[in-house]
Scaffold this motif. Structure first.
Motif, PDB file in Angstrom:
ATOM      1  N   TYR A 136      -0.242  -5.394   9.200  1.00 40.02           N
ATOM      2  CA  TYR A 136       1.109  -4.851   9.013  1.00 40.02           C
ATOM      3  C   TYR A 136       1.525  -4.904   7.546  1.00 40.02           C
ATOM      4  O   TYR A 136       2.046  -3.923   6.994  1.00 40.02           O
ATOM      5  CB  TYR A 136       2.094  -5.633   9.883  1.00 40.02           C
ATOM      6  CG  TYR A 136       3.536  -5.211   9.727  1.00 40.02           C
ATOM      7  CD1 TYR A 136       3.974  -3.974  10.218  1.00 40.02           C
ATOM      8  CD2 TYR A 136       4.464  -6.044   9.102  1.00 40.02           C
ATOM      9  CE1 TYR A 136       5.297  -3.586  10.073  1.00 40.02           C
ATOM     10  CE2 TYR A 136       5.787  -5.661   8.962  1.00 40.02           C
ATOM     11  CZ  TYR A 136       6.209  -4.438   9.447  1.00 40.02           C
ATOM     12  OH  TYR A 136       7.518  -4.051   9.303  1.00 40.02           O
ATOM     13  N   SER A 137       1.275  -6.033   6.890  1.00 40.91           N
ATOM     14  CA  SER A 137       1.680  -6.154   5.489  1.00 40.91           C
ATOM     15  C   SER A 137       0.592  -5.685   4.520  1.00 40.91           C
ATOM     16  O   SER A 137       0.895  -5.092   3.481  1.00 40.91           O
ATOM     17  CB  SER A 137       2.071  -7.601   5.162  1.00 40.91           C
ATOM     18  OG  SER A 137       1.002  -8.475   5.439  1.00 40.91           O
ATOM     19  N   SER A 190       0.428  -1.662   4.097  1.00 37.36           N
ATOM     20  CA  SER A 190       1.518  -1.109   3.284  1.00 37.36           C
ATOM     21  C   SER A 190       1.432  -1.599   1.843  1.00 37.36           C
ATOM     22  O   SER A 190       1.799  -0.886   0.908  1.00 37.36           O
ATOM     23  CB  SER A 190       2.875  -1.479   3.890  1.00 37.36           C
ATOM     24  OG  SER A 190       3.064  -2.879   3.887  1.00 37.36           O
ATOM     25  N   TYR A 218       9.269  -4.626  12.584  1.00 39.66           N
ATOM     26  CA  TYR A 218      10.297  -3.852  11.882  1.00 39.66           C
ATOM     27  C   TYR A 218      11.613  -4.621  11.849  1.00 39.66           C
ATOM     28  O   TYR A 218      12.301  -4.652  10.825  1.00 39.66           O
ATOM     29  CB  TYR A 218      10.527  -2.507  12.588  1.00 39.66           C
ATOM     30  CG  TYR A 218       9.428  -1.485  12.417  1.00 39.66           C
ATOM     31  CD1 TYR A 218       8.535  -1.536  11.356  1.00 39.66           C
ATOM     32  CD2 TYR A 218       9.297  -0.429  13.325  1.00 39.66           C
ATOM     33  CE1 TYR A 218       7.545  -0.580  11.206  1.00 39.66           C
ATOM     34  CE2 TYR A 218       8.313   0.534  13.187  1.00 39.66           C
ATOM     35  CZ  TYR A 218       7.434   0.451  12.128  1.00 39.66           C
ATOM     36  OH  TYR A 218       6.453   1.402  11.983  1.00 39.66           O
ATOM     37  N   ASP A 273       9.667  -0.445   1.060  1.00 38.03           N
ATOM     38  CA  ASP A 273       8.563  -1.124   1.737  1.00 38.03           C
ATOM     39  C   ASP A 273       8.644  -0.905   3.244  1.00 38.03           C
ATOM     40  O   ASP A 273       7.632  -0.606   3.897  1.00 38.03           O
ATOM     41  CB  ASP A 273       8.592  -2.619   1.420  1.00 38.03           C
ATOM     42  CG  ASP A 273       7.478  -3.374   2.139  1.00 38.03           C
ATOM     43  OD1 ASP A 273       6.291  -3.095   1.877  1.00 38.03           O
ATOM     44  OD2 ASP A 273       7.789  -4.229   2.990  1.00 38.03           O
ATOM     45  N   LYS A 275       6.031   1.269   5.749  1.00 36.54           N
ATOM     46  CA  LYS A 275       5.449   0.737   6.981  1.00 36.54           C
ATOM     47  C   LYS A 275       5.705   1.670   8.159  1.00 36.54           C
ATOM     48  O   LYS A 275       4.830   1.896   8.999  1.00 36.54           O
ATOM     49  CB  LYS A 275       6.001  -0.658   7.263  1.00 36.54           C
ATOM     50  CG  LYS A 275       5.431  -1.731   6.329  1.00 36.54           C
ATOM     51  CD  LYS A 275       6.182  -3.041   6.419  1.00 36.54           C
ATOM     52  CE  LYS A 275       5.552  -4.087   5.502  1.00 36.54           C
ATOM     53  NZ  LYS A 275       6.379  -5.291   5.353  1.00 36.54           N
ATOM     54  N   THR A 295       3.472   4.548   7.983  1.00 32.26           N
ATOM     55  CA  THR A 295       2.092   4.184   8.340  1.00 32.26           C
ATOM     56  C   THR A 295       1.928   3.974   9.830  1.00 32.26           C
ATOM     57  O   THR A 295       0.954   4.446  10.436  1.00 32.26           O
ATOM     58  CB  THR A 295       1.678   2.894   7.592  1.00 32.26           C
ATOM     59  OG1 THR A 295       1.786   3.106   6.185  1.00 32.26           O
ATOM     60  CG2 THR A 295       0.240   2.504   7.935  1.00 32.26           C
TER      61      THR A 295
END
Length: 858
Positions: free
Chosen positions: A212-213, A216, A273, A343, A347, A350
């Motif tokens: 997830y991090s 991005s 999120y 940011d 995400k 993506t």
């Protein structure tokens, strides 16, 4: 950094620190842990001496216990062996954490510099920068997580490892001590066999905590360094997911579990999120954004904690609100805190509302059975008679008219038929909730003919889908050597079919083809598997270019070289001009998931290496990476020699018996590591063709013989020398990135072998000759690999990786001796059910430790 320097850094940062922190185990406040830790070095040393003297496992362990009066009773001996296994399991975790904490300092001995080197060059070369940006617009990297049974670390242990990594970087001894206490109390083993949903939850840990991090973050870095818009390199990094969707050979995966996993992925994503949005909410407290923030609050919260039965795709609404907030911040608030909103928007771009694309996979035989069931039960509606098509491929292709209907499954249909038809309908709902990217591929295992694809497409059209609204890609999977040989013919038939060609056009003229590595290795041996896939890629690329189709290769690669793993990025950087390489897609399987993508640093490194490979393969192709006709002919002949040698082994009367008797193959089926059976047709007697490749490779790795990773290579190299082709082979190793990587991966596989552990079998009346045959090919291969590479020892050019392997092999040697001891004693305990079960559990526990330590071993 020079190789000798890297090795010195590894010694200081990993090996020395591991020894220091290992001593903390002795201070843990657990009953009898200190005693186990005190006795373990003596046991390890005794095992090393016994192996060196070629003693049997019984001799090694019995002679060890003979030194201690308190271990006379069998129960006391077993108790200590279990405690040794548990202790070593946790030592492996500590070593993983220490090594990963030093990742940036140690680096990789063959690292290319990753994307950093490209950024540096692009800053001073505008033309190159333009080329790189252009390449990235066409490039995509998709990592597909699969539910293979050798991903042994459960979520809680993975969390401990990641926390340990952070504290080890800071040398925070009090916290490290606390985490080791937690590790000592945390179970490694499932008491019950996991369900497909359990497997999805386990792998979702990586999605939430790593990908997830990282995805991005890499995207942001590329945007900033190359000054490119997010829209220009959209979908650069993608994720795929098999748990809950891969039903091939796994009757436990049903349409209900597919639905639950799709819901689970969506919910976990929205919680990610929501966590990020709470940070945004704390900072963006300005006027002009209130309505956008309120709408986002409701969207994120409700989808996180109050999901509805049939949700819809909210991606555009979320992006609209985030974009408006960014606009307001820039226009009215000097862009304050705009980066945290950007940011989150990145995400959402993506991952949308789906997180990762859920692939559906089923065997062609099940799809044929479903097709035939509809013909039998709806002859009028389908307009096809089974008698008319019979077994003729030509007739079947001719009769598939791609008619549209809405035919319902019935309760009397076979379970797999019902599941196939229900999951085809379910796909519509999943796409509704997360866009077509939520589930857009149906993979056909064991694909042997064009009608396997066309028939599946027709199944969709008979299940309420329309040709106009068929938002699905149909992906053939070619696995065996024979299937790879005929893959080009199958695709030519498909591209020539007018209806299928029209469907491809609607799908952007993009065709994905999956090439499986594991089964081809089991089928044809290491060299033939590599060469068959390479040849198939060349042929499939040529045909796809002929029909102007954008070809995507999806590689089914496992952890070890024997299943297509190893230095994967080097394969992609050396494909040459004859192989399509715009899209890099591969499965991430088994222990490779945690070893390469288990921490933020390692995952970032691996993904950037793949992106670098995709860029370099296009911009800076080496001349030697496109093979000449002469080179192809030489490899072809070598692969044939290797194949013949491997088939001779496979057809040996003792082949399966050796594996079943000496390895933990039988126990792999009974330990709670996977929802999938260890073999197809699990209710029947074991046959090699039914044995899953992962079980096949894992069993050899537990014997420390790694046959699928080298057998036949030495014979092939000797043949080349005997036929005056040695200079050509040396030239191949020096100029062809593909061949060089095949050889280097073979050396890695051999470095993880240790025939001394089973050397006592040399004089065995049943298996002595068979063991000697294996050892002779190992020695032959080692001799010729060193001669070919000019090295004095295997993996000489990779001292850091070799040092890591050697330390890990040292840690787990006692586990292997205990395992082989338990396997040999189990035969004598079969009449005593209770004792037999204890020995089976002991074997199972050692399997976990050995695979975890090996990282890409199974």
């Amino acid at each position: 950094m020079r190789l000798s320097q890297k090795k010195a850094v590894f010694q200081n940062e990993v090996l020395t620190r591991f020894d220091l922190y290992k001593s903390l185990f002795l201070t843990l406040p657990f009953q009898r842990v200190k005693h186990t830790g005190t006795i373990l070095p003596f046991f390890t040393n005794h095992c090393e001496q016994g192996v060196e003297a070629h003693h049997s496992p019984e001799q090694i362990i019995d002679s060890f216990f003979g030194q201690y009066e308190q271990y006379v009773k069998e129960d006391d001996r077993l108790d200590l062996l279990f405690r040794i296994v548990q202790y070593i399991e946790r030592q492996v975790v500590l070593f993983d954490a220490v090594e990963d904490s030093a990742f940036k300092k140690v680096g990789k001995s063959d690292e290319s510099g990753g994307m950093e080197s490209i950024f540096t060059l692009a800053q001073t070369n505008p033309q190159l920068k333009k080329q790189v940006v252009s390449r990235l617009k066409d490039l995509s990297v998709r990592l597909v997580l699969t539910a293979h049974p050798t991903q042994f670390y459960p979520g809680p242990v993975l969390s401990i490892i990641n926390d340990l990594i952070d504290d080890l970087k800071k040398d925070d001894i009090p916290n490290i001590h606390l985490l080791l206490q937690q590790l000592g109390k945390t179970p490694f083993i499932n008491k019950q066999k996991p369900t497909p949903v359990d497997e999805a939850i386990s792998l979702a840990w990586y999605l939430e905590n790593v990908f997830y991090s990282v995805a991005s973050g890499i995207q942001a870095k590329i945007e900033n360094e190359l000054e490119v818009s997010p829209d220009d390199i959209d979908h650069l990094i993608e994720l795929g997911f098999w748990p809950g969707g891969d039903r091939d050979g796994n009757p436990n995966v049903t349409w209900e579990s597919t639905k639950r996993v799709a819901t689970l992925l969506r919910t976990i994503l929205f919680r990610c999120y929501y966590r990020d949005f709470r940070i945004v909410k704390r900072r963006i407290t300005f006027r002009g954004v209130e309505s956008y923030m309120e709408e986002l609050q409701e969207l994120f919260y409700e989808n996180s904690f109050n999901p509805v039965e049939k949700p819809v795709d909210e991606t555009e609404r979320i992006l609209h609100n985030l974009t408006e907030i960014i606009r307001v911040l820039r226009e009215n608030h000097d862009g304050l805190f705009v980066e945290i909103v950007e940011d989150l928007r990145r995400k959402v771009q993506t991952f949308g509302c789906f997180f990762t694309t859920l692939d559906i996979r089923q065997d062609s035989s099940v799809l044929r059975e479903t097709f035939n069931w509809l013909l039998e039960n709806y002859p009028k509606e389908t307009g096809i008679s089974l008698k008319d098509i019979g077994d003729s491929e030509e007739e079947k292709e001719k009769h598939i008219a791609f008619s549209e209907a809405d035919l319902q499954e019935q309760d009397d249909a076979a379970p797999l038929v019902q599941d196939t038809l229900k999951v085809i309908r379910l796909i519509k709902d999943i796409q509704q909730s997360g866009s077509e990217r939520a589930v857009q591929r149906f993979i056909i295992s064991n694909c042997q003919q064009a009608s396997d694809i066309l028939g599946l497409m027709q199944l969709f059209l008979w299940s309420g889908w329309t040709k106009k609204g068929l938002t699905m890609d149909f992906v053939p999977l070619f696995e065996t050597v024979d299937d790879l040989k005929h893959a080009a013919d199958v695709m030519r038939s498909l591209y020539s079919n007018k209806t299928y060609a029209a469907h491809l056009k609607k799908r952007g003229n993009k065709q994905t083809i999956m090439l499986g590595f594991s089964d081809s290795t089991k089928d044809g041996g290491y060299l033939m598997a590599n060469w068959s896939i390479y040849k198939a890629k060349v042929e499939l690329t040529a045909i796809s270019r002929e029909y102007d189709v954008d070809l995507v290769f999806f590689d089914g690669r496992g952890g070890p070289p024997a299943r297509g793993g190893g230095k994967t990025q080097r394969f992609y950087s050396s494909m040459g001009k004859e192989i399509e390489n715009n899209h890099i897609q591969l499965t991430i399987q088994g222990q490779t998931i945690s070893s390469q993508y288990g921490s933020l640093d390692s995952a970032k490194y691996q993904i950037e290496q793949l992106l670098h490979a995709g860029v370099i393969s296009d911009l800076r192709q080496r001349e030697g990476d496109t093979l000449t006709a002469k080179q192809k002919n030489i490899i072809d002949q070598m692969a044939a020699e290797s194949h013949a040698k491997f088939l001779e082994l496979r057809h040996h009367k003792l082949f399966l018996k050796y594996l079943e008797t000496l390895s933990p193959l039988k126990e792999l089926a009974s330990i709670n590591i996977s929802s999938r059976p260890v073999k197809r047709n699990s209710d029947k007697e074991l046959r090699l063709e039914d044995l899953r490749a992962i079980s096949f490779v894992t069993s050899w790795s537990q014997l420390k013989q790694n046959i699928p990773g080298f057998y036949g290579v030495g014979t092939a190299l000797q043949w080349a020398e005997d036929n005056n082709l040695w200079s050509y082979v040396k030239n191949l190793y020096e100029t062809s990135g593909m061949f060089n990587t095949v050889i280097d991966n073979c050396m890695m596989s051999m470095t993880k072998s240790n025939f001394d552990i089973t050397a006592y079998m040399k004089d065995d009346k049943d298996f002595g000759e068979f063991w000697t045959m294996l050892k002779e090919e190992f020695d032959r291969t080692k001799e010729y690999l060193l001669k070919l590479t000019g090295m004095k020892e295997l993996m000489e050019n990779y001292p850091v990786e070799k040092a890591s392997i050697c330390e890990r092999e040292k840690i787990i040697l006692p586990l292997l001796i205990i395992q082989h001891y338990a396997i040999r004693l189990l035969e004598d305990k079969q009449k005593d059910d209770k004792k037999a079960e204890t020995y089976r559990k002991l074997i199972g526990r050692t399997i976990y430790g050995v695979v975890n330590a090996g990282r890409n071993l199974a």
